[in-house]
Design a protein around this motif. Structure first.
Motif, PDB file in Angstrom:
ATOM      1  N   THR A  39      -4.750  -6.064  -7.375  1.00 24.72           N
ATOM      2  CA  THR A  39      -5.158  -5.038  -8.345  1.00 24.72           C
ATOM      3  C   THR A  39      -5.499  -3.707  -7.676  1.00 24.72           C
ATOM      4  O   THR A  39      -5.750  -2.724  -8.371  1.00 24.72           O
ATOM      5  CB  THR A  39      -6.390  -5.497  -9.138  1.00 24.72           C
ATOM      6  OG1 THR A  39      -7.558  -5.475  -8.295  1.00 24.72           O
ATOM      7  CG2 THR A  39      -6.194  -6.902  -9.684  1.00 24.72           C
ATOM      8  N   PRO A  41      -4.891  -0.295  -5.565  1.00 21.68           N
ATOM      9  CA  PRO A  41      -6.069   0.375  -6.111  1.00 21.68           C
ATOM     10  C   PRO A  41      -6.041   0.564  -7.623  1.00 21.68           C
ATOM     11  O   PRO A  41      -7.042   0.960  -8.222  1.00 21.68           O
ATOM     12  CB  PRO A  41      -6.027   1.736  -5.422  1.00 21.68           C
ATOM     13  CG  PRO A  41      -4.569   2.022  -5.299  1.00 21.68           C
ATOM     14  CD  PRO A  41      -3.910   0.677  -5.043  1.00 21.68           C
ATOM     15  N   ASP A  42      -4.912   0.281  -8.282  1.00 20.80           N
ATOM     16  CA  ASP A  42      -4.699   0.763  -9.655  1.00 20.80           C
ATOM     17  C   ASP A  42      -5.732   0.282 -10.658  1.00 20.80           C
ATOM     18  O   ASP A  42      -6.263   1.072 -11.440  1.00 20.80           O
ATOM     19  CB  ASP A  42      -3.295   0.386 -10.125  1.00 20.80           C
ATOM     20  CG  ASP A  42      -2.206   1.065  -9.309  1.00 20.80           C
ATOM     21  OD1 ASP A  42      -2.472   2.136  -8.755  1.00 20.80           O
ATOM     22  OD2 ASP A  42      -1.095   0.500  -9.216  1.00 20.80           O
ATOM     23  N   THR A  43      -6.006  -1.023 -10.688  1.00 26.00           N
ATOM     24  CA  THR A  43      -6.910  -1.547 -11.716  1.00 26.00           C
ATOM     25  C   THR A  43      -8.172  -2.159 -11.130  1.00 26.00           C
ATOM     26  O   THR A  43      -8.888  -2.886 -11.812  1.00 26.00           O
ATOM     27  CB  THR A  43      -6.183  -2.584 -12.593  1.00 26.00           C
ATOM     28  OG1 THR A  43      -5.688  -3.648 -11.763  1.00 26.00           O
ATOM     29  CG2 THR A  43      -5.011  -1.944 -13.327  1.00 26.00           C
ATOM     30  N   ARG A 134       0.146  -7.304  -2.297  1.00 29.73           N
ATOM     31  CA  ARG A 134       1.064  -7.972  -3.223  1.00 29.73           C
ATOM     32  C   ARG A 134       2.197  -8.647  -2.462  1.00 29.73           C
ATOM     33  O   ARG A 134       2.662  -8.119  -1.438  1.00 29.73           O
ATOM     34  CB  ARG A 134       1.659  -6.958  -4.212  1.00 29.73           C
ATOM     35  CG  ARG A 134       0.614  -6.298  -5.104  1.00 29.73           C
ATOM     36  CD  ARG A 134       1.230  -5.318  -6.071  1.00 29.73           C
ATOM     37  NE  ARG A 134       0.206  -4.676  -6.878  1.00 29.73           N
ATOM     38  CZ  ARG A 134       0.426  -3.759  -7.806  1.00 29.73           C
ATOM     39  NH1 ARG A 134       1.670  -3.353  -8.031  1.00 29.73           N
ATOM     40  NH2 ARG A 134      -0.566  -3.239  -8.499  1.00 29.73           N
ATOM     41  N   SER A 143       7.908   3.312  -1.015  1.00 27.69           N
ATOM     42  CA  SER A 143       7.261   2.503  -2.050  1.00 27.69           C
ATOM     43  C   SER A 143       6.176   1.595  -1.487  1.00 27.69           C
ATOM     44  O   SER A 143       5.616   0.782  -2.216  1.00 27.69           O
ATOM     45  CB  SER A 143       8.315   1.638  -2.764  1.00 27.69           C
ATOM     46  OG  SER A 143       9.336   2.436  -3.323  1.00 27.69           O
ATOM     47  N   ASP A 145       3.133   1.976  -0.726  1.00 22.99           N
ATOM     48  CA  ASP A 145       1.813   2.024  -1.350  1.00 22.99           C
ATOM     49  C   ASP A 145       1.686   1.040  -2.507  1.00 22.99           C
ATOM     50  O   ASP A 145       0.574   0.646  -2.866  1.00 22.99           O
ATOM     51  CB  ASP A 145       1.508   3.438  -1.842  1.00 22.99           C
ATOM     52  CG  ASP A 145       0.949   4.329  -0.750  1.00 22.99           C
ATOM     53  OD1 ASP A 145       0.822   3.854   0.399  1.00 22.99           O
ATOM     54  OD2 ASP A 145       0.647   5.499  -1.037  1.00 22.99           O
ATOM     55  N   GLN A 146       2.807   0.642  -3.092  1.00 20.48           N
ATOM     56  CA  GLN A 146       2.762  -0.303  -4.205  1.00 20.48           C
ATOM     57  C   GLN A 146       2.320  -1.690  -3.765  1.00 20.48           C
ATOM     58  O   GLN A 146       1.903  -2.509  -4.595  1.00 20.48           O
ATOM     59  CB  GLN A 146       4.147  -0.393  -4.873  1.00 20.48           C
ATOM     60  CG  GLN A 146       4.668   0.920  -5.430  1.00 20.48           C
ATOM     61  CD  GLN A 146       3.759   1.495  -6.494  1.00 20.48           C
ATOM     62  OE1 GLN A 146       3.291   0.775  -7.373  1.00 20.48           O
ATOM     63  NE2 GLN A 146       3.513   2.793  -6.419  1.00 20.48           N
ATOM     64  N   ASP A 190      -6.788   6.116  -2.883  1.00 15.38           N
ATOM     65  CA  ASP A 190      -5.774   6.334  -3.907  1.00 15.38           C
ATOM     66  C   ASP A 190      -4.384   6.218  -3.294  1.00 15.38           C
ATOM     67  O   ASP A 190      -4.187   6.483  -2.097  1.00 15.38           O
ATOM     68  CB  ASP A 190      -5.938   7.722  -4.532  1.00 15.38           C
ATOM     69  CG  ASP A 190      -7.233   7.855  -5.327  1.00 15.38           C
ATOM     70  OD1 ASP A 190      -7.753   6.823  -5.790  1.00 15.38           O
ATOM     71  OD2 ASP A 190      -7.721   8.996  -5.452  1.00 15.38           O
ATOM     72  N   ARG A 191      -3.433   5.818  -4.112  1.00 17.89           N
ATOM     73  CA  ARG A 191      -2.043   5.765  -3.635  1.00 17.89           C
ATOM     74  C   ARG A 191      -1.595   7.150  -3.176  1.00 17.89           C
ATOM     75  O   ARG A 191      -1.986   8.170  -3.740  1.00 17.89           O
ATOM     76  CB  ARG A 191      -1.116   5.278  -4.746  1.00 17.89           C
ATOM     77  CG  ARG A 191      -1.385   3.853  -5.182  1.00 17.89           C
ATOM     78  CD  ARG A 191      -0.172   3.290  -5.901  1.00 17.89           C
ATOM     79  NE  ARG A 191      -0.472   2.010  -6.537  1.00 17.89           N
ATOM     80  CZ  ARG A 191      -0.535   0.850  -5.900  1.00 17.89           C
ATOM     81  NH1 ARG A 191      -0.324   0.812  -4.604  1.00 17.89           N
ATOM     82  NH2 ARG A 191      -0.798  -0.265  -6.552  1.00 17.89           N
TER      83      ARG A 191
END
Length: 272
Positions: A39, A41-43, A134, A143, A145-146, A190-191
């Motif tokens: 999750t 950093p997004d959520t 992930r 990509s 950072d995803q 942050d991304r």
């Protein structure tokens, strides 16, 4: 900046610069730091929203942020200056190796040197660690950072005299128990955060012994993630230590610190 950490007694924590709350207060279903890595950093929640009072970091004692780290990668000679220190040419692609999970320890260590008849020249090295968030394969650097959950300071340790006898002894030289100090937290920026000006410093007994910035790496962190994802599946909790600006010989009684701008520092005592 948010932080993921574990106390010395194993309690997962979520924090920021104002302090920490128990992770379960912010994410009730989470039982470990590994559970929330996908999750970040997004959520990943803001600690402010948790129904718990923040505890200042100074009032807590931290262990390694991952109770059960996954694959532990090291990267050799990723700064030109360090290659020169070892009288070696910088490799044209990442010189990666594995360290066992049994080598990992938390803030404070201690780093336990092997008996002197096994190794009498041990070096400590500050590094920036990348924590995978992930499961992924074949990631492009743009990509990365995803799939990156965050970053942490790392002290890598090497039995340098063992390694110098034969480069094929690398695994042995890197794998003694306590030869990888992780923590005290995983910093979750942050991304897209620019890493180029992040300075990494090897400090022994409060004296800086080596320093350099990420911009001077041969292969920067996001490219290291992409490179290794083309070789194998990366999973939450894997850690890539991105190489050191320089190592320093340590002896019993020394104290080593890895300082990583913006992402924190970790130190450990050296004993035999």
């Amino acid at each position: 900046m948010r932080y993921l950490a574990r106390t010395a007694d194993g309690t997962p924590m979520l924090g920021d610069d104002r302090g920490y709350v128990p992770l379960e207060a912010a994410v009730p279903d989470a039982e470990s730091i590994r559970d929330v890595l996908p999750t970040a950093p997004d959520t990943l929640p803001d600690p402010e929203t948790a129904p718990a009072r923040r505890v200042p970091a100074a009032h807590l004692s931290f262990g390694a942020p991952l109770a059960d780290p996954g694959k532990l990668f090291g990267i050799g000679l990723n700064y030109a200056d360090h290659a020169a220190d070892l009288d070696e040419d910088a490799p044209s692609e990442p010189a990666s190796f594995f360290k066992p999970a049994t080598a990992a320890t938390g803030p404070g260590g201690p780093i336990r040197l092997p008996p002197a008849d096994i190794s009498d020249r041990v070096t400590a090295e500050a590094e920036l660690g990348v924590v995978i968030g992930r499961t992924c394969r074949d990631v492009e650097a743009a990509s990365a950072d995803q799939v990156i959950a965050g970053y942490l300071p790392v002290i890598d340790v090497t039995a340098e005299d063992v390694l110098r006898r034969n480069p094929r002894f690398l695994t042995r030289a890197k794998s003694f128990d306590t030869f990888l100090v992780l923590g005290p937290h995983i910093a979750v920026p942050d991304r897209g955060t620019d890493l180029s000006d992040v300075e990494v410093r090897t400090v022994v007994n409060d004296e800086p012994r080596a320093r350099n910035v990420v911009a001077n790496m041969h292969v920067p962190p996001r490219e290291l993630v992409a490179f290794h994802s083309r070789v194998m599946t990366l999973e939450p909790g894997d850690v890539i230590s991105t190489g050191t600006p320089g190592a320093h010989v340590v002896r019993p009684g020394d104290r080593v610190r890895a300082e990583v701008d913006r992402f924190g520092s970790v130190d450990a005592a050296v004993v035999r």
